[in-house]
Scaffold this motif. Structure first.
Motif, PDB file in Angstrom:
ATOM      1  N   VAL A   1       0.832  -1.211   0.000  1.00 46.62           N
ATOM      2  CA  VAL A   1       0.000   0.000   0.000  1.00 46.62           C
ATOM      3  C   VAL A   1       0.863   1.257   0.000  1.00 46.62           C
ATOM      4  CG1 VAL A   1      -1.972  -1.113   1.084  1.00 46.62           C
ATOM      5  CG2 VAL A   1      -0.201  -0.096   2.521  1.00 46.62           C
ATOM      6  N   THR A   2       2.139   1.107  -0.400  1.00 42.21           N
ATOM      7  CA  THR A   2       3.043   2.248  -0.516  1.00 42.21           C
ATOM      8  C   THR A   2       3.669   2.251  -1.899  1.00 42.21           C
ATOM      9  OG1 THR A   2       5.028   1.066   0.258  1.00 42.21           O
ATOM     10  CG2 THR A   2       3.580   2.042   1.943  1.00 42.21           C
TER      11      THR A   2
ATOM     12  N   ARG B   1       5.614   6.788   0.150  1.00 41.36           N
ATOM     13  CA  ARG B   1       4.318   7.381   0.476  1.00 41.36           C
ATOM     14  C   ARG B   1       3.234   6.314   0.523  1.00 41.36           C
ATOM     15  NH1 ARG B   1       3.340  11.306  -4.308  1.00 41.36           N
ATOM     16  NH2 ARG B   1       3.959   9.359  -5.332  1.00 41.36           N
ATOM     17  N   TYR B   2       2.213   6.569   1.310  1.00 39.72           N
ATOM     18  CA  TYR B   2       1.053   5.688   1.367  1.00 39.72           C
ATOM     19  C   TYR B   2       0.163   5.979   0.157  1.00 39.72           C
ATOM     20  CZ  TYR B   2      -3.474   3.842   2.830  1.00 39.72           C
ATOM     21  OH  TYR B   2      -4.670   3.185   2.884  1.00 39.72           O
TER      22      TYR B   2
ATOM     23  N   ASN C   1      -1.599   0.409  -6.037  1.00 43.80           N
ATOM     24  CA  ASN C   1      -0.797  -0.659  -6.637  1.00 43.80           C
ATOM     25  C   ASN C   1      -1.675  -1.794  -7.155  1.00 43.80           C
ATOM     26  OD1 ASN C   1       1.788   0.469  -6.254  1.00 43.80           O
ATOM     27  ND2 ASN C   1       1.801  -0.174  -4.112  1.00 43.80           N
ATOM     28  N   TYR C   2      -2.717  -2.105  -6.427  1.00 44.54           N
ATOM     29  CA  TYR C   2      -3.615  -3.173  -6.862  1.00 44.54           C
ATOM     30  C   TYR C   2      -4.411  -2.749  -8.098  1.00 44.54           C
ATOM     31  CZ  TYR C   2      -2.520  -5.265  -2.358  1.00 44.54           C
ATOM     32  OH  TYR C   2      -1.856  -5.811  -1.277  1.00 44.54           O
TER      33      TYR C   2
ATOM     34  N   MET D   1       9.174  -1.849  -5.418  1.00 45.17           N
ATOM     35  CA  MET D   1       8.911  -2.761  -4.319  1.00 45.17           C
ATOM     36  C   MET D   1       7.431  -2.780  -3.923  1.00 45.17           C
ATOM     37  SD  MET D   1      11.595  -4.406  -3.367  1.00 45.17           S
ATOM     38  CE  MET D   1      13.381  -4.385  -3.364  1.00 45.17           C
ATOM     39  N   GLY D   2       6.799  -1.636  -3.921  1.00 43.58           N
ATOM     40  CA  GLY D   2       5.388  -1.584  -3.566  1.00 43.58           C
ATOM     41  C   GLY D   2       4.530  -2.372  -4.536  1.00 43.58           C
ATOM     42  N   PHE D   3       4.796  -2.197  -5.826  1.00 41.95           N
ATOM     43  CA  PHE D   3       4.045  -2.920  -6.844  1.00 41.95           C
ATOM     44  C   PHE D   3       4.334  -4.415  -6.759  1.00 41.95           C
ATOM     45  CE2 PHE D   3       3.293  -4.482 -11.162  1.00 41.95           C
ATOM     46  CZ  PHE D   3       2.027  -3.966 -11.406  1.00 41.95           C
TER      47      PHE D   3
END
Length: 298
Positions: free
Chosen positions: A44-45, A59-60, A65-66, A271-273
């Motif tokens: 979620v970042t 950042r949040y 990403n989803y 990394m977030g993705f």
């Protein structure tokens, strides 16, 4: 000697038991639950390579990403390839494992320990070493596979360069590498079936196929459940074979979900993705395992 009530004895035993299992529980929390929690938080970042140097750069972004993941054609290609690999390679692997287990466990089979060790050897052999051998087997001009097909008048096939044949080639390698583990589990299940059942069935006039259908398969049901769940989980995590053999090509024909996650996380540093891909894969594996358990109960 002071008197202690049964409740006090029970509490003391629970305390002792807790301290015995505490190290294992700590390792599970440290190496399983904590990474899963971190992965959920990362998903979620917009954590990337810049955030490695300065965490404030992250950042949040909520479910962004989803959303990007579901809109990415590459993800759907990877998911289709993975589901194809699981749906076709999984049953084939189970069938080959069961056939091998029946052969090495047959009363007339000789040198059983030797054959079990030989068939289990690919499981413990490093994938890189096997890739060298299988690349030669798959060579479009000098490979043994095309040489054998030429005996039947079949034209040479570019196994790893043709999008239509690349995934079946990867599947064949994965089945050959992994069936030995399931074979050992099936052999253990077969040895737990009482021989008197087969003797009674033979006295009643049952043939080998009837014995297999009405004795072996029903009594192997718990073993089948375990092997099916383990195979499902392992095949959903397809990574090593396409990474070593094709790098996801040609034309993303062998790109798996885990390979996509690896590329996004460690090649492009998104990394977030990549964490979002991991969470989706976790949900898919959880749903598949739950479905297998539900089908076993019905």
């Amino acid at each position: 000697m002071p008197y202690s009530s049964p409740q006090q004895d029970n509490l003391a035993q629970r305390r002792v038991a807790f301290w015995f299992v505490a190290p294992a529980l700590a390792l599970i929390v440290l190496f399983f639950f904590l990474p899963v929690l971190v992965g959920l938080l990362l998903s979620v970042t917009d954590f990337d390579i810049y955030a490695l140097a300065d965490a404030q750069q992250s950042r949040y972004v909520g479910l962004e990403n989803y959303r990007r993941l579901l809109e990415a054609p590459l993800f759907w290609t990877a998911l289709k390839n993975t589901l194809y690999f699981v749906a076709v390679g999984g049953p084939l692997s189970l069938a080959v494992s069961l056939i091998a287990a029946l052969l090495v466990n047959h009363p007339l089979a000789c040198c059983k320990p030797l054959f079990r060790s030989a068939l289990f050897l690919p499981v413990v052999t490093t994938l890189v070493a096997m890739a060298v051998v299988w690349r030669y087997l798959y060579h479009p001009r000098y490979g043994f596979l095309n040489y054998a097909l030429s005996w039947f008048g079949v034209s040479p096939i570019d196994w790893l360069g043709d999008p239509d044949w690349a995934m079946p080639a990867i599947m064949l390698l994965a089945i050959w590498k992994n069936f030995g583990f399931n074979m050992i589990i099936f052999v253990a299940g077969l040895q737990n079936i009482p021989s008197r059942l087969y003797e009674a069935a033979a006295l009643d006039g049952a043939g080998e196929w009837q014995q297999f259908r009405h004795i072996t398969l029903p009594l192997l049901a718990p073993t089948f459940l375990f092997v099916t769940v383990v195979t499902l989980i392992g095949y959903f995590q397809l990574f090593g074979e396409p990474y070593v053999m094709t790098q996801g090509g040609p034309s993303n024909a062998t790109l798996s979900v885990v390979l996509l996650m690896f590329q996004e996380g460690f090649k492009w540093w998104n990394m977030g993705f990549a964490a979002a891909v991991a969470v989706v894969l976790f949900v898919l594996i959880l749903a598949g395992t739950w479905l297998q358990l539900r089908l076993r109960r019905t």
